[in-house]
Scaffold this motif. Structure first.
Motif, PDB file in Angstrom:
ATOM      1  N   UNK A 144       0.824  -1.217   0.000  1.00 41.48           N
ATOM      2  CA  UNK A 144       0.000   0.000   0.000  1.00 41.48           C
ATOM      3  C   UNK A 144       0.853   1.259   0.000  1.00 41.48           C
ATOM      4  N   UNK A 145       2.147   1.136   0.319  1.00 46.82           N
ATOM      5  CA  UNK A 145       3.030   2.298   0.311  1.00 46.82           C
ATOM      6  C   UNK A 145       3.591   2.592  -1.072  1.00 46.82           C
ATOM      7  N   UNK A 146       3.257   1.748  -2.057  1.00 46.68           N
ATOM      8  CA  UNK A 146       3.776   1.947  -3.417  1.00 46.68           C
ATOM      9  C   UNK A 146       2.916   2.914  -4.214  1.00 46.68           C
ATOM     10  N   UNK A 147       1.606   2.776  -4.078  1.00 43.94           N
ATOM     11  CA  UNK A 147       0.675   3.626  -4.810  1.00 43.94           C
ATOM     12  C   UNK A 147      -0.517   3.941  -3.909  1.00 43.94           C
ATOM     13  N   UNK A 148      -1.071   5.133  -4.080  1.00 43.73           N
ATOM     14  CA  UNK A 148      -2.260   5.492  -3.307  1.00 43.73           C
ATOM     15  C   UNK A 148      -3.420   4.578  -3.679  1.00 43.73           C
ATOM     16  N   UNK A 149      -4.197   4.184  -2.677  1.00 47.79           N
ATOM     17  CA  UNK A 149      -5.305   3.260  -2.895  1.00 47.79           C
ATOM     18  C   UNK A 149      -6.411   3.595  -1.905  1.00 47.79           C
ATOM     19  N   UNK A 150      -7.644   3.777  -2.368  1.00 49.48           N
ATOM     20  CA  UNK A 150      -8.734   4.137  -1.445  1.00 49.48           C
ATOM     21  C   UNK A 150      -8.927   3.083  -0.362  1.00 49.48           C
ATOM     22  N   UNK A 151      -9.199   3.552   0.847  1.00 45.71           N
ATOM     23  CA  UNK A 151      -9.529   2.653   1.944  1.00 45.71           C
ATOM     24  C   UNK A 151      -8.365   2.234   2.812  1.00 45.71           C
ATOM     25  N   UNK A 152      -7.140   2.628   2.442  1.00 48.65           N
ATOM     26  CA  UNK A 152      -5.984   2.240   3.250  1.00 48.65           C
ATOM     27  C   UNK A 152      -5.118   3.447   3.610  1.00 48.65           C
ATOM     28  N   UNK A 153      -5.726   4.629   3.644  1.00 47.66           N
ATOM     29  CA  UNK A 153      -4.961   5.833   3.935  1.00 47.66           C
ATOM     30  C   UNK A 153      -4.268   5.791   5.286  1.00 47.66           C
ATOM     31  N   UNK A 154      -5.001   5.394   6.313  1.00 51.39           N
ATOM     32  CA  UNK A 154      -4.409   5.329   7.647  1.00 51.39           C
ATOM     33  C   UNK A 154      -3.376   4.218   7.738  1.00 51.39           C
ATOM     34  N   UNK A 155      -3.756   3.032   7.283  1.00 49.90           N
ATOM     35  CA  UNK A 155      -2.839   1.895   7.352  1.00 49.90           C
ATOM     36  C   UNK A 155      -1.572   2.145   6.532  1.00 49.90           C
ATOM     37  N   UNK A 156      -1.747   2.540   5.270  1.00 55.38           N
ATOM     38  CA  UNK A 156      -0.591   2.753   4.410  1.00 55.38           C
ATOM     39  C   UNK A 156       0.339   3.826   4.934  1.00 55.38           C
ATOM     40  N   UNK A 157      -0.227   4.904   5.456  1.00 52.03           N
ATOM     41  CA  UNK A 157       0.620   5.982   5.974  1.00 52.03           C
ATOM     42  C   UNK A 157       1.383   5.533   7.212  1.00 52.03           C
ATOM     43  N   UNK A 158       0.780   4.636   8.010  1.00 54.90           N
ATOM     44  CA  UNK A 158       1.469   4.154   9.211  1.00 54.90           C
ATOM     45  C   UNK A 158       2.638   3.240   8.863  1.00 54.90           C
ATOM     46  N   UNK A 159       2.644   2.690   7.651  1.00 53.00           N
ATOM     47  CA  UNK A 159       3.718   1.806   7.205  1.00 53.00           C
ATOM     48  C   UNK A 159       4.773   2.540   6.373  1.00 53.00           C
ATOM     49  N   UNK A 160       4.500   3.783   6.016  1.00 49.80           N
ATOM     50  CA  UNK A 160       5.375   4.496   5.091  1.00 49.80           C
ATOM     51  C   UNK A 160       6.688   4.948   5.734  1.00 49.80           C
ATOM     52  N   UNK A 161       6.624   5.446   6.964  1.00 50.67           N
ATOM     53  CA  UNK A 161       7.805   6.025   7.592  1.00 50.67           C
ATOM     54  C   UNK A 161       8.972   5.062   7.683  1.00 50.67           C
ATOM     55  N   UNK A 162       8.689   3.805   7.995  1.00 48.40           N
ATOM     56  CA  UNK A 162       9.771   2.833   8.148  1.00 48.40           C
ATOM     57  C   UNK A 162      10.500   2.567   6.842  1.00 48.40           C
ATOM     58  N   UNK A 163       9.833   2.748   5.708  1.00 49.25           N
ATOM     59  CA  UNK A 163      10.518   2.586   4.423  1.00 49.25           C
ATOM     60  C   UNK A 163      11.663   3.590   4.302  1.00 49.25           C
ATOM     61  N   UNK A 164      11.398   4.815   4.733  1.00 50.68           N
ATOM     62  CA  UNK A 164      12.438   5.856   4.716  1.00 50.68           C
ATOM     63  C   UNK A 164      13.530   5.523   5.725  1.00 50.68           C
ATOM     64  N   UNK A 165      13.107   5.082   6.906  1.00 55.39           N
ATOM     65  CA  UNK A 165      14.072   4.737   7.950  1.00 55.39           C
ATOM     66  C   UNK A 165      15.026   3.652   7.491  1.00 55.39           C
ATOM     67  N   UNK A 166      14.525   2.661   6.773  1.00 58.84           N
ATOM     68  CA  UNK A 166      15.372   1.581   6.270  1.00 58.84           C
ATOM     69  C   UNK A 166      16.499   2.141   5.414  1.00 58.84           C
ATOM     70  N   UNK A 167      16.185   3.098   4.551  1.00 59.75           N
ATOM     71  CA  UNK A 167      17.210   3.663   3.678  1.00 59.75           C
ATOM     72  C   UNK A 167      18.263   4.425   4.475  1.00 59.75           C
ATOM     73  N   UNK A 168      17.824   5.166   5.489  1.00 57.79           N
ATOM     74  CA  UNK A 168      18.767   5.903   6.334  1.00 57.79           C
ATOM     75  C   UNK A 168      19.628   4.938   7.136  1.00 57.79           C
ATOM     76  N   UNK A 169      18.981   3.949   7.761  1.00 58.30           N
ATOM     77  CA  UNK A 169      19.704   3.011   8.613  1.00 58.30           C
ATOM     78  C   UNK A 169      20.718   2.212   7.810  1.00 58.30           C
ATOM     79  N   UNK A 170      20.374   1.882   6.573  1.00 55.99           N
ATOM     80  CA  UNK A 170      21.310   1.148   5.718  1.00 55.99           C
ATOM     81  C   UNK A 170      22.619   1.906   5.545  1.00 55.99           C
ATOM     82  N   UNK A 171      22.543   3.212   5.436  1.00 55.95           N
ATOM     83  CA  UNK A 171      23.744   4.024   5.290  1.00 55.95           C
ATOM     84  C   UNK A 171      24.495   4.152   6.608  1.00 55.95           C
TER      85      UNK A 171
END
Length: 250
Positions: A144-171
């Motif tokens: 759900x973090x790849x493309x916007x999709x109706x009905x998962x705004x809250x869920x998808x947004x709650x999963x989005x931040x960690x995707x960014x964190x993974x990239x930072x932590x990898x470095x």
């Protein structure tokens, strides 16, 4: 097939569903496993029994990842039992789907963000603090973090931040030989809100249009990706997100 003999894997939310499939896969490859759960003691103990039947060791640790002190206890118990942790999979999460944003409540927000955002943040942080050099850290996100999709705004947004964190932590931890990657599963039959999904459910119907196989995802599809990221073939892959969706874009 990867050889994880002698390594220890800690998988949050692994009493059932995707987390259990990953835990069993690592055990089948020779790893000892720390099974984390928040409340389902029966299934956690059953998972431990299945892991031990594969010839390796396992313990079940009850810990709520929304509470940082319990994450600390989880890692402490893992170290006390096995001496070190080589693989950490941040899988624990909760879902709400088919919920228009106008219907999301503050209670819903607090619950999803406490586990999916805060819990994952501190699980990944503690993993980086405690994992052995050349270890593997894996975040189980959501398609759900790849493309916007109706009905998962809250869920998808709650999963989005960690995707960014993974990239930072990898470095930040790459100089220790540690890789940090994300797996983005699509709807997974037999896991989460799709644990008991009926054959005529609309999500089953939509999944039949997927380019590969015409079906929903399965826990073992995610375990396949988790095996790759934990093994030697991915030793030079970090900060990446792998979409596991049967060829669909979400």
């Amino acid at each position: 097939m990867s050889d994880l003999t002698g390594r220890t894997a800690l998988v949050t939310g692994s009493a059932r569903g995707v987390g259990k499939a990953v835990a069993l896969r690592y055990a089948s490859l020779g790893a000892n496993v720390v099974v984390n759960y928040s409340g389902d003691t029966t299934n956690a103990e059953r998972t431990v029994e299945e892991i031990r039947a594969l010839g390796v060791e396992a313990i079940a640790v009850r810990a709520d990842v929304s509470r940082v002190e319990e994450i600390d206890r989880l890692f402490a118990e893992a170290a006390d039992r096995f001496g070190r942790v080589d693989i950490v999979v941040a899988n624990a999460g909760v879902e709400i789907i088919d919920q228009p944003m106008l219907e999301a409540t503050e209670k819903d927000f607090d619950r999803l963000y406490a586990i999916n955002a805060k819990g994952t943040f501190f699980t990944l942080q503690r993993a980086a603090m405690h994992i052995a050099d050349n270890g593997r850290i894996i975040y189980i996100g959501s398609s759900t973090t790849c493309n916007a999709f109706p009905g998962v705004g809250l869920y998808g947004s709650s999963k989005m931040g960690a995707r960014y964190l993974v990239q930072v932590l990898a470095m930040e931890v790459g100089n220790r030989g540690i890789t940090v990657n994300t797996i983005l599963p699509t709807t997974i039959e037999g896991a989460g809100v799709f644990t008991d999904i009926a054959d005529d459910d609309p999500y089953q119907q939509m999944s039949r249009a997927r380019p590969l196989g015409g079906r929903m995802g399965r826990p073992d599809d995610v375990a396949d990706a988790a095996e790759y990221f934990a093994g030697p073939l991915a030793s030079w892959v970090s900060g990446q997100a792998l979409l596991v969706s049967g060829g669909a874009q979400q």
